[in-house]
Design an enzyme around this catalytic site. Structure first.
Site, PDB file in Angstrom:
ATOM      1  N   HIS A 147       0.838  -1.191   0.000  1.00 34.83           N
ATOM      2  CA  HIS A 147       0.000   0.000   0.000  1.00 34.83           C
ATOM      3  C   HIS A 147       0.874   1.243   0.000  1.00 34.83           C
ATOM      4  O   HIS A 147       0.668   2.166  -0.783  1.00 34.83           O
ATOM      5  CB  HIS A 147      -0.936   0.015   1.211  1.00 34.83           C
ATOM      6  CG  HIS A 147      -1.956   1.109   1.176  1.00 34.83           C
ATOM      7  ND1 HIS A 147      -2.914   1.281   2.144  1.00 34.83           N
ATOM      8  CD2 HIS A 147      -2.163   2.108   0.280  1.00 34.83           C
ATOM      9  CE1 HIS A 147      -3.665   2.324   1.856  1.00 34.83           C
ATOM     10  NE2 HIS A 147      -3.234   2.849   0.727  1.00 34.83           N
ATOM     11  N   GLU A 173       1.493   8.389  -4.152  1.00 35.62           N
ATOM     12  CA  GLU A 173       2.344   7.882  -3.075  1.00 35.62           C
ATOM     13  C   GLU A 173       3.664   8.639  -3.012  1.00 35.62           C
ATOM     14  O   GLU A 173       4.156   8.957  -1.925  1.00 35.62           O
ATOM     15  CB  GLU A 173       2.600   6.376  -3.271  1.00 35.62           C
ATOM     16  CG  GLU A 173       1.378   5.501  -3.029  1.00 35.62           C
ATOM     17  CD  GLU A 173       0.848   5.627  -1.617  1.00 35.62           C
ATOM     18  OE1 GLU A 173       1.630   5.487  -0.662  1.00 35.62           O
ATOM     19  OE2 GLU A 173      -0.372   5.879  -1.464  1.00 35.62           O
ATOM     20  N   HIS A 186       4.075  11.015   0.173  1.00 32.02           N
ATOM     21  CA  HIS A 186       4.938  10.341   1.146  1.00 32.02           C
ATOM     22  C   HIS A 186       6.409  10.302   0.731  1.00 32.02           C
ATOM     23  O   HIS A 186       7.292  10.574   1.540  1.00 32.02           O
ATOM     24  CB  HIS A 186       4.437   8.913   1.372  1.00 32.02           C
ATOM     25  CG  HIS A 186       3.013   8.830   1.794  1.00 32.02           C
ATOM     26  ND1 HIS A 186       2.576   9.221   3.044  1.00 32.02           N
ATOM     27  CD2 HIS A 186       1.899   8.387   1.127  1.00 32.02           C
ATOM     28  CE1 HIS A 186       1.273   9.025   3.146  1.00 32.02           C
ATOM     29  NE2 HIS A 186       0.833   8.529   2.002  1.00 32.02           N
TER      30      HIS A 186
END
Length: 231
Positions: free
Chosen positions: A57, A111, A115
């Site tokens: 994930h 992502e 992040h």
């Protein structure tokens, strides 16, 4: 090395100067069958045919207290799909977008932007390629389905397992305490995600004791594209 020690050695001035400072990495793997079972009906969820086991994930810089860093100078470090061309087949299999986007890169873009751009305080992850290749390496380093299989816990359409047995099998494999999240339906929990906590140089450490699990005493792991399914 504990998180308490890690926080103690962070230079205060660094915290003030760097908005992307963080305490630890949270590496999240998810069971795609559960994701698709509980997804919003408005979304199409499709598991790639060549995908087996748990999938990634995300790899998320996180803090023990306060907000986690996100979108750290992402305008200066925009996602570039050319940077990950060499590992694209592995990303499609092990870090896929399950929601049928016509542009698969949108998920990876998210992502990285949210992040990955916040990883620059890490001694190991400095670039976009480092981020995604590092996630793939972690997935291979922590083969959760193997940990479960070694304890005779295998995906099944009908069988349930004791939550403690599942947690113990995973934690014995990882070597540290993890967080496990479930989706619940009709009194049954379905294994959803496993969170592994890592230092900024990617050594495992215990996930926080005060993190609560979202699972009942009995949980299911319903199989999908795997030969290890027990019907």
């Amino acid at each position: 090395m504990t998180r308490l020690f890690l926080k103690a050695i962070v230079i205060p001035s660094l915290l003030l100067l760097c908005s992307n400072a963080f305490d630890y990495f949270l590496f999240c793997q998810r069971w795609p069958e559960t994701v698709c079972r509980f997804v919003d009906n408005k979304k199409n969820c499709e598991i790639p045919k060549n995908t087996t086991g748990f999938i990634i994930h995300g790899l998320w810089p996180s803090n023990i207290k306060g907000n986690d860093p996100s979108f750290c100078n992402s305008s200066d470090h925009k996602f570039n799909p050319n940077e990950i061309n060499s590992i694209l087949p592995y990303l499609n299999q092990q870090w896929p977008d399950l929601f049928g986007s016509n542009e698969k890169e949108l998920f990876w873009n998210h992502e990285w932007s949210k992040h990955g751009t916040c990883c620059r305080e890490s001694s190991i992850i400095k670039t976009e390629f480092d981020y995604f290749n590092g996630g793939l390496k972690l997935r291979n380093r922590f083969p959760i389905l193997d940990y479960l299989s070694h304890k005779n816990i295998k995906p099944s359409a009908t069988q349930t397992f004791d939550f403690d047995d599942v947690r113990n099998a995973i934690e014995q494999g990882v070597g540290n305490k993890v967080n496990i999240n479930c989706k619940n339906e009709d009194g049954i929990s379905y294994l959803g995600e496993v969170h592994i906590c890592l230092t900024d140089d990617l050594y495992t450490e215990d996930c926080s004791d005060d993190s609560h699990h979202t699972c009942y005493d009995k949980i299911k792991i319903v199989g999908y594209n795997t030969n290890s399914v027990v019907v």
